[in-house]
Design a protein around this motif. Structure first.
Motif, PDB file in Angstrom:
ATOM      1  N   PHE A   1      22.484  36.485  43.867  1.00 56.45           N
ATOM      2  CA  PHE A   1      22.409  37.839  44.423  1.00 56.45           C
ATOM      3  C   PHE A   1      23.726  38.597  44.265  1.00 56.45           C
ATOM      4  N   GLU A   2      24.831  37.961  44.617  1.00 56.53           N
ATOM      5  CA  GLU A   2      26.142  38.616  44.509  1.00 56.53           C
ATOM      6  C   GLU A   2      26.445  39.011  43.077  1.00 56.53           C
ATOM      7  N   ASP A   3      26.183  38.127  42.132  1.00 57.85           N
ATOM      8  CA  ASP A   3      26.461  38.431  40.725  1.00 57.85           C
ATOM      9  C   ASP A   3      25.627  39.613  40.243  1.00 57.85           C
ATOM     10  N   ASP A   4      24.378  39.653  40.655  1.00 54.97           N
ATOM     11  CA  ASP A   4      23.518  40.772  40.255  1.00 54.97           C
ATOM     12  C   ASP A   4      23.991  42.080  40.883  1.00 54.97           C
ATOM     13  N   TYR A   5      24.414  42.005  42.140  1.00 56.79           N
ATOM     14  CA  TYR A   5      24.923  43.196  42.807  1.00 56.79           C
ATOM     15  C   TYR A   5      26.160  43.733  42.087  1.00 56.79           C
ATOM     16  N   VAL A   6      27.076  42.834  41.739  1.00 57.34           N
ATOM     17  CA  VAL A   6      28.319  43.231  41.074  1.00 57.34           C
ATOM     18  C   VAL A   6      28.045  43.783  39.678  1.00 57.34           C
ATOM     19  N   SER A   7      26.971  43.342  39.056  1.00 58.48           N
ATOM     20  CA  SER A   7      26.609  43.855  37.730  1.00 58.48           C
ATOM     21  C   SER A   7      25.999  45.247  37.807  1.00 58.48           C
ATOM     22  N   ILE A   8      25.164  45.472  38.831  1.00 57.80           N
ATOM     23  CA  ILE A   8      24.410  46.727  38.913  1.00 57.80           C
ATOM     24  C   ILE A   8      25.172  47.844  39.618  1.00 57.80           C
TER      25      ILE A   8
ATOM     26  N   THR B   1      40.893  36.460  50.112  1.00 54.14           N
ATOM     27  CA  THR B   1      40.961  36.655  48.664  1.00 54.14           C
ATOM     28  C   THR B   1      39.719  37.380  48.153  1.00 54.14           C
ATOM     29  N   LYS B   2      39.825  37.839  46.917  1.00 57.02           N
ATOM     30  CA  LYS B   2      38.682  38.448  46.244  1.00 57.02           C
ATOM     31  C   LYS B   2      37.505  37.486  46.208  1.00 57.02           C
ATOM     32  N   ASP B   3      37.764  36.241  45.852  1.00 58.19           N
ATOM     33  CA  ASP B   3      36.687  35.259  45.745  1.00 58.19           C
ATOM     34  C   ASP B   3      36.011  35.018  47.086  1.00 58.19           C
ATOM     35  N   PHE B   4      36.808  34.978  48.170  1.00 54.06           N
ATOM     36  CA  PHE B   4      36.219  34.770  49.494  1.00 54.06           C
ATOM     37  C   PHE B   4      35.351  35.960  49.870  1.00 54.06           C
ATOM     38  N   LEU B   5      35.841  37.168  49.610  1.00 54.54           N
ATOM     39  CA  LEU B   5      35.066  38.364  49.938  1.00 54.54           C
ATOM     40  C   LEU B   5      33.715  38.333  49.237  1.00 54.54           C
ATOM     41  N   ARG B   6      33.733  38.035  47.946  1.00 57.60           N
ATOM     42  CA  ARG B   6      32.494  38.042  47.176  1.00 57.60           C
ATOM     43  C   ARG B   6      31.550  36.917  47.596  1.00 57.60           C
ATOM     44  N   ALA B   7      32.109  35.788  47.970  1.00 54.24           N
ATOM     45  CA  ALA B   7      31.261  34.668  48.370  1.00 54.24           C
ATOM     46  C   ALA B   7      30.663  34.872  49.758  1.00 54.24           C
ATOM     47  N   GLU B   8      31.373  35.605  50.595  1.00 57.61           N
ATOM     48  CA  GLU B   8      31.020  35.673  52.004  1.00 57.61           C
ATOM     49  C   GLU B   8      30.112  36.838  52.375  1.00 57.61           C
ATOM     50  N   ARG B   9      30.250  38.008  51.713  1.00 60.14           N
ATOM     51  CA  ARG B   9      29.607  39.196  52.250  1.00 60.14           C
ATOM     52  C   ARG B   9      28.087  39.097  52.294  1.00 60.14           C
ATOM     53  N   PHE B  10      27.463  38.576  51.242  1.00 59.13           N
ATOM     54  CA  PHE B  10      26.009  38.451  51.275  1.00 59.13           C
ATOM     55  C   PHE B  10      25.572  37.174  51.975  1.00 59.13           C
ATOM     56  N   ASN B  11      26.325  36.102  51.782  1.00 57.73           N
ATOM     57  CA  ASN B  11      25.978  34.857  52.466  1.00 57.73           C
ATOM     58  C   ASN B  11      25.952  35.069  53.981  1.00 57.73           C
ATOM     59  N   LYS B  12      26.987  35.735  54.495  1.00 56.17           N
ATOM     60  CA  LYS B  12      27.048  36.013  55.932  1.00 56.17           C
ATOM     61  C   LYS B  12      25.887  36.894  56.369  1.00 56.17           C
TER      62      LYS B  12
END
Length: 232
Positions: A95-102, A68-79
């Protein structure tokens, strides 16, 4: 013959909007903002390389509906952080939220994109079909000045199906009031864009700027967007 086409459908990320270049700019900024070297990361280059590999694989899974979208966003930087030896309790949660904003505010396009789109728009009706997330896709289109080139922007989240699912191609044609024989898809993903379109019965062009090996069953390939000027 491509001269009989009336509708050209483009992918956005990695085809017109230079995803990797824009991501690199964003991650360089965030590396400094978060002082990631203090977490034990060796270099920004290694961080970006590891993230890029993980992100590409997760997006491939997302295209196919495996995650899912949520899994992708939660996993890419954590991994990525965990692979590089950062303790789980030290991974920056924001970090993910800031990346998605910028990242969507970056405006780097592939070389020649605007000239090619200007040329094609005079002769054909252009559309976007994107598996990208709706809010980021619309931001990218707006801030990069791409909206005037395209009649329709088809986003998988709105349709409820990702490329290569034929549902999204059928939806795109219906919205464009187009037929398969007069339409063509251009994109960088063999699975989502090229085979998605071909299996649907629509011609496709493989945009291959990194010069991957082209499968024998893919007839049309370009390395640079400017090659479209001689094809259409």
């Amino acid at each position: 013959m491509l001269k009989n086409k009336k509708h050209i459908f483009f992918d956005l990320d990695h085809t017109i909007w230079d995803f990797d270049r824009n991501a690199e700019e964003t991650l360089n900024e965030l590396y400094q903002i978060y002082n990631l070297h203090e977490l034990g990361l060796k270099s920004c280059e290694e961080f970006i390389s590891t993230y890029t590999e993980n992100n590409h694989q997760l997006w491939a899974d997302y295209h196919l509906g495996k995650i899912t979208k949520d899994f992708l966003r939660a996993e890419r930087f954590n991994k990525t952080f965990l692979q590089l030896g950062v303790r789980p309790d030290a991974v920056p949660n924001q970090f993910e939220d800031d990346y998605v904003s910028i990242s969507p505010t970056k405006t780097n396009l592939f070389d020649g994109a605007e000239n090619v789109l200007t040329y094609l728009k005079e002769k054909y009706t252009l559309h976007i079909i994107s598996n990208g997330f709706k809010e980021t896709t619309l931001t990218k289109m707006n801030l990069s000045g791409l909206n005037p080139y395209f009649k329709n922007v088809i986003i998988s989240e709105d349709v409820g199906a990702n490329k290569p699912n034929p549902v999204i191609f059928e939806h795109a044609l219906n919205k464009a009031k187009a037929v398969k024989e007069e339409s063509i898809m251009i994109g960088d993903s063999l699975e989502a864009d090229v085979y998605g379109a071909l299996n649907f019965g629509m011609e496709a062009i493989f945009f291959n700027p990194t010069k991957k090996e082209k499968p024998a069953d893919v007839n049309k390939e370009i390395i640079h967007l400017k090659e479209l000027l001689s094809l259409f």
